[in-house]
Write a protein that holds these residues in place. Sequence first.
Motif, PDB file in Angstrom:
ATOM      1  N   ALA A 112       1.226   1.378   4.022  1.00 17.49           N
ATOM      2  CA  ALA A 112       0.255   2.220   4.732  1.00 17.49           C
ATOM      3  C   ALA A 112      -1.147   1.634   4.638  1.00 17.49           C
ATOM      4  O   ALA A 112      -1.922   1.690   5.601  1.00 17.49           O
ATOM      5  CB  ALA A 112       0.269   3.640   4.155  1.00 17.49           C
ATOM      6  N   VAL A 113      -1.506   1.063   3.487  1.00 14.14           N
ATOM      7  CA  VAL A 113      -2.816   0.428   3.340  1.00 14.14           C
ATOM      8  C   VAL A 113      -2.896  -0.803   4.224  1.00 14.14           C
ATOM      9  O   VAL A 113      -3.911  -1.055   4.891  1.00 14.14           O
ATOM     10  CB  VAL A 113      -3.061   0.067   1.857  1.00 14.14           C
ATOM     11  N   ARG A 114      -1.835  -1.580   4.256  1.00 19.94           N
ATOM     12  CA  ARG A 114      -1.846  -2.822   5.029  1.00 19.94           C
ATOM     13  C   ARG A 114      -1.787  -2.577   6.538  1.00 19.94           C
ATOM     14  O   ARG A 114      -2.458  -3.260   7.304  1.00 19.94           O
ATOM     15  CB  ARG A 114      -0.639  -3.688   4.624  1.00 19.94           C
ATOM     16  N   ARG A 115      -0.971  -1.623   6.953  1.00 19.74           N
ATOM     17  CA  ARG A 115      -0.663  -1.487   8.371  1.00 19.74           C
ATOM     18  C   ARG A 115      -1.350  -0.307   9.044  1.00 19.74           C
ATOM     19  O   ARG A 115      -1.450  -0.284  10.261  1.00 19.74           O
ATOM     20  CB  ARG A 115       0.854  -1.341   8.569  1.00 19.74           C
ATOM     21  N   ALA A 116      -1.765   0.683   8.259  1.00 18.51           N
ATOM     22  CA  ALA A 116      -2.286   1.910   8.870  1.00 18.51           C
ATOM     23  C   ALA A 116      -3.727   2.201   8.478  1.00 18.51           C
ATOM     24  O   ALA A 116      -4.231   3.289   8.755  1.00 18.51           O
ATOM     25  CB  ALA A 116      -1.400   3.088   8.476  1.00 18.51           C
ATOM     26  N   GLY A 117      -4.408   1.245   7.851  1.00 16.85           N
ATOM     27  CA  GLY A 117      -5.799   1.469   7.473  1.00 16.85           C
ATOM     28  C   GLY A 117      -5.954   2.571   6.445  1.00 16.85           C
ATOM     29  O   GLY A 117      -6.926   3.330   6.481  1.00 16.85           O
ATOM     30  N   GLY A 118      -4.994   2.675   5.519  1.00 19.58           N
ATOM     31  CA  GLY A 118      -5.057   3.729   4.522  1.00 19.58           C
ATOM     32  C   GLY A 118      -5.866   3.346   3.301  1.00 19.58           C
ATOM     33  O   GLY A 118      -6.103   2.162   3.030  1.00 19.58           O
ATOM     34  N   GLU A 119      -6.283   4.348   2.530  1.00 19.33           N
ATOM     35  CA  GLU A 119      -6.986   4.154   1.263  1.00 19.33           C
ATOM     36  C   GLU A 119      -6.412   5.124   0.238  1.00 19.33           C
ATOM     37  O   GLU A 119      -6.241   6.312   0.526  1.00 19.33           O
ATOM     38  CB  GLU A 119      -8.482   4.433   1.402  1.00 19.33           C
ATOM     39  N   VAL A 120      -6.125   4.614  -0.942  1.00 20.42           N
ATOM     40  CA  VAL A 120      -5.664   5.466  -2.031  1.00 20.42           C
ATOM     41  C   VAL A 120      -6.867   6.225  -2.586  1.00 20.42           C
ATOM     42  O   VAL A 120      -7.905   5.635  -2.868  1.00 20.42           O
ATOM     43  CB  VAL A 120      -5.016   4.627  -3.148  1.00 20.42           C
ATOM     44  N   PHE A 121      -6.754   7.544  -2.742  1.00 16.66           N
ATOM     45  CA  PHE A 121      -7.847   8.316  -3.327  1.00 16.66           C
ATOM     46  C   PHE A 121      -7.390   9.191  -4.487  1.00 16.66           C
ATOM     47  O   PHE A 121      -8.222   9.719  -5.234  1.00 16.66           O
ATOM     48  CB  PHE A 121      -8.541   9.180  -2.264  1.00 16.66           C
ATOM     49  N   ALA A 122      -6.089   9.351  -4.663  1.00 17.16           N
ATOM     50  CA  ALA A 122      -5.590  10.171  -5.771  1.00 17.16           C
ATOM     51  C   ALA A 122      -4.189   9.728  -6.113  1.00 17.16           C
ATOM     52  O   ALA A 122      -3.525   9.023  -5.342  1.00 17.16           O
ATOM     53  CB  ALA A 122      -5.595  11.655  -5.401  1.00 17.16           C
ATOM     54  N   LYS A 123      -3.752  10.112  -7.293  1.00 15.04           N
ATOM     55  CA  LYS A 123      -2.371   9.853  -7.683  1.00 15.04           C
ATOM     56  C   LYS A 123      -1.829  11.071  -8.416  1.00 15.04           C
ATOM     57  O   LYS A 123      -2.576  11.834  -9.037  1.00 15.04           O
ATOM     58  CB  LYS A 123      -2.266   8.613  -8.571  1.00 15.04           C
ATOM     59  N   ALA A 124      -0.528  11.239  -8.341  1.00 13.57           N
ATOM     60  CA  ALA A 124       0.111  12.389  -8.962  1.00 13.57           C
ATOM     61  C   ALA A 124       0.415  12.099 -10.426  1.00 13.57           C
ATOM     62  O   ALA A 124       0.517  10.944 -10.842  1.00 13.57           O
ATOM     63  CB  ALA A 124       1.395  12.733  -8.219  1.00 13.57           C
ATOM     64  N   THR A 125       0.550  13.150 -11.203  1.00 17.22           N
ATOM     65  CA  THR A 125       1.130  13.052 -12.538  1.00 17.22           C
ATOM     66  C   THR A 125       2.324  13.997 -12.595  1.00 17.22           C
ATOM     67  O   THR A 125       2.550  14.781 -11.656  1.00 17.22           O
ATOM     68  CB  THR A 125       0.120  13.446 -13.638  1.00 17.22           C
ATOM     69  N   TYR A 126       3.065  13.935 -13.670  1.00 10.75           N
ATOM     70  CA  TYR A 126       4.216  14.803 -13.821  1.00 10.75           C
ATOM     71  C   TYR A 126       3.851  16.016 -14.680  1.00 10.75           C
ATOM     72  O   TYR A 126       2.827  16.018 -15.365  1.00 10.75           O
ATOM     73  CB  TYR A 126       5.378  14.021 -14.414  1.00 10.75           C
ATOM     74  N   PRO A 127       4.677  17.065 -14.643  1.00  9.95           N
ATOM     75  CA  PRO A 127       4.334  18.277 -15.405  1.00  9.95           C
ATOM     76  C   PRO A 127       4.058  18.034 -16.877  1.00  9.95           C
ATOM     77  O   PRO A 127       3.263  18.740 -17.495  1.00  9.95           O
ATOM     78  CB  PRO A 127       5.580  19.165 -15.207  1.00  9.95           C
ATOM     79  N   ASP A 128       4.693  17.009 -17.470  1.00  5.63           N
ATOM     80  CA  ASP A 128       4.451  16.723 -18.883  1.00  5.63           C
ATOM     81  C   ASP A 128       3.248  15.816 -19.090  1.00  5.63           C
ATOM     82  O   ASP A 128       2.961  15.402 -20.213  1.00  5.63           O
ATOM     83  CB  ASP A 128       5.691  16.103 -19.528  1.00  5.63           C
TER      84      ASP A 128
END
Length: 679
Positions: A119-135
Amino acid sequence: MNTILTQPFRLLAKALLVLAVLSLAACSGSANEPRSATGVDAASNPADGERRVLNFGIIATESSSTQEVNWRPFIDAMSEWTGYDIEPYYASDYAGVIQAMRYDSVQFAWFSNFSGLQAVRRAGGEVFAKATYPDGSEGYHSVLLVPNDSPIQSLEDILTCDGSLDFGMGDPNSTSGYLVPSAFIFAPRGIDPNECYNSVRNANHEANAVAVANSLIDVGTNNTTNMVLLERSRPEMYNRVREIWRSPMIGTDPIIWRADLDVEAKQRLQYFFMNYGRMGTPEEVAEARAILDPLYFGTFLPASNAHLDPIVQLEIVRDLTNVRNDADLTEEERTTRIAALEARLAEVEAGNSGLTSQGNSFEQMTDAAAHQEPTEEPGVDWLMGGVLMIVAVGGLVLLLWASAPRGPGPKVPLMERIANAVIAAGIVVILVWSFNSANMDRAYLLVENAGDMGEFISGFLPDDIADAASRASYWEALSSGLEEAIPQMVVTVQIAIWGTFIAVVSAIPFGLLSARNVAPGWIVQPVRRLMDVFRSINELIIALVFIAAVGLGPLAGVMALAVHTTGVLAKLFSEAVESIDHGPVEGVRATGARPIHEVIWAVIPQVAPLWTSFGLYRFESNARSATVLGLIGAGGIGQILFEAVRAFDYQRTAAIVIVIVVAVSAIDMMSQLLRKRLT
C-alpha cells in the motif's frame, strides 16, 4: 398490421425516455456530491448539518459476516470520536484494499505488514499507527497447521516434495500466510511450492484453517492472532487442527492512511487511535477495551513507515535466497542480481528503506478532534417511496395515453393496453428503485476517473515503450508468463471439455423428462425443480462440495461444470422439445411404435441441430467458467491468474490474459465450424 407491430416499440421508446430523464436528474445530483474524502469538495459543511464520509479498508482474514459483527462497534466509536461518518470497506483479499486506496475509494485502512508495504509503494500510503494485542504484546507468529489426525509431525515431513500433499498458502500480499513461509521455509531450501506439492491454493486465514480442519488440504499457513480468533468463534474447527511450525515474531499490523489526506482528517484519526481505550472514565475505558477485544486489539501506538523496514529486509533476504538457488540464471546474471540485492539490504539496514517516514507525536494532536454528537440513524426513505409512486402513476398514465388508438387501423383492446402499460411502467419503477442500490448515481465517475483506469491498464504495458531495454525486459517477462500459462490453459480447456460432455449426456434424459409433451406432469415438475437447483447454484459452490470428496484439482472443476451445465442444458433441451412439429410424432405413433421409439425417431431428429448448437455454446461458456474455478484451487489457468493479479504482477497477468483471449477465440471459431458441419 403495421400499427400493431410498431405499438410495442412506441411503448418501449416512451419508457426509455422517462428512464433517461430520471437518470440524468439522478446523475446531475450525484455529480455535485463529494468524490472523495481527500478533495476540497469533500469537506463537510457544518452549516448544512452534513457529516464528512471517510472509507476505512479492512482486510478479509475472516468471513464478511464475522467481520461485520466484530468491527461494527469499533466503526461506530470511530465515527463518534472523529465526527465523521466512517464507512467500512471489506475486501475479499489484500489487493482489493490496496487498489481501493490507490484510487481513493479508501482513505485509510488496517493492513498486514506485507500488504501495508504494498500500500505504501503502490497506493501512496503512510503508516501512522500500529496495533497491539490485549496483553500489550507487539508481535505475532506465522504457523503451519495440519489436521489433528494427520501423520505429519514436523516441518521436514512436508518438505519431501513427492507431490502427494495439498498445500494452503495465504494471499500473496499476506505477511504470515505468504512472505514469512516463503522466506523462512521455502526460499532457503530452494523449493518452489507449486512444484513441490500436488496443488497449492491461496486463501485467507480463516478459509485455510477450515480447509485444514476438514482435511481438504494437508497443510495450511496461518498465524497466532487468527488462531485466537478461531478458538473464540469456531472452537470445533480450532480443536481439529494442530500446529507443526512457528516462525520468529512478526511486528503487529499497521494502520495506514493516504499521504494526501488533509491535515484535519489526519489529526482527528490520530487523536482517535492514540486515545481510544486509554482516555475517559474507567467505565468508558472498560467499554472501549471490550469493543477492541473481539478484534484481538489492545490499544494503538504511533508509528511511521519505518515500522515496515523489517518486512523490506525479509523480502530482500527471500529474494537473495531465490537468486542463489535459481538454476536458470547464468553466473554473470546471478552475481549482478546478488550484488544489487545486497546493496539494497545494506541501505535498509542503514535506515534508508526508500519509504518516506513520517514521525507522529501526541503533541501534534489538537482540540479540533474533540468529540461530536453522532447523527441519528436514517429511518424509512419516504422521499424515495414517494418518487417511486409518482413515477409509477405518471408512467402508467403516460403509457396509456401513448398507446391510445388514433386514426384507422385495428384497435388494441383496453385491457391489453392496460396490461402493456403496467408492465412497461413496472420496468421503469424497478429500474428507478434499484438506481441507488446499484450505485448508478456514481456512473459519472466512469468519465471523471477515466484517467485512473488508463493508469491501471498501463501497468500491463512496458514502462517505456520507446526504450529498447524496457521492451526487452517486458518481452522477457511476457515470454516467461506465456510458457507458464499455455499448459494451464490446456488443462482449463480439458476441464471444460469433460464438464460439457458429462452435462450433454446427462441433459438429454433430464431434458426429455422436463418436456410437457413427452413426460407426464408428475415427472415433469420434480425434474424441472431439480434442474432449477442445478443451475441456480454457482459453479464455485458446487466445486467446493466436490472438493470435499475428491480434493483440490481439476476433477472438482469438471464435476462443478457438469452439474451446473446439466441444469442449463436440460432447460434448453426441454424447450426445444416442446416446440417440435407434432406431425412426425403422430406418424411414428400410427405405426404402433412405443413411446421410446417416438422419441428416438420423431423427437430427437427434429431437435438434434438445436441441441448441438446449445452444447457447443455451453462449451464456450464453460471454457470461461473453468477459468474462474481456479480461484478455489479447482485447477487450470484461473489459479495462476488470480495469484498474478493479487501479487500485482501485471506483466505475468498480461501474458495469462493473452492466452485466455486466444484460446477462447479459437474455441469460438471451432464451434462455428462444428455448428455449420453438424447443423
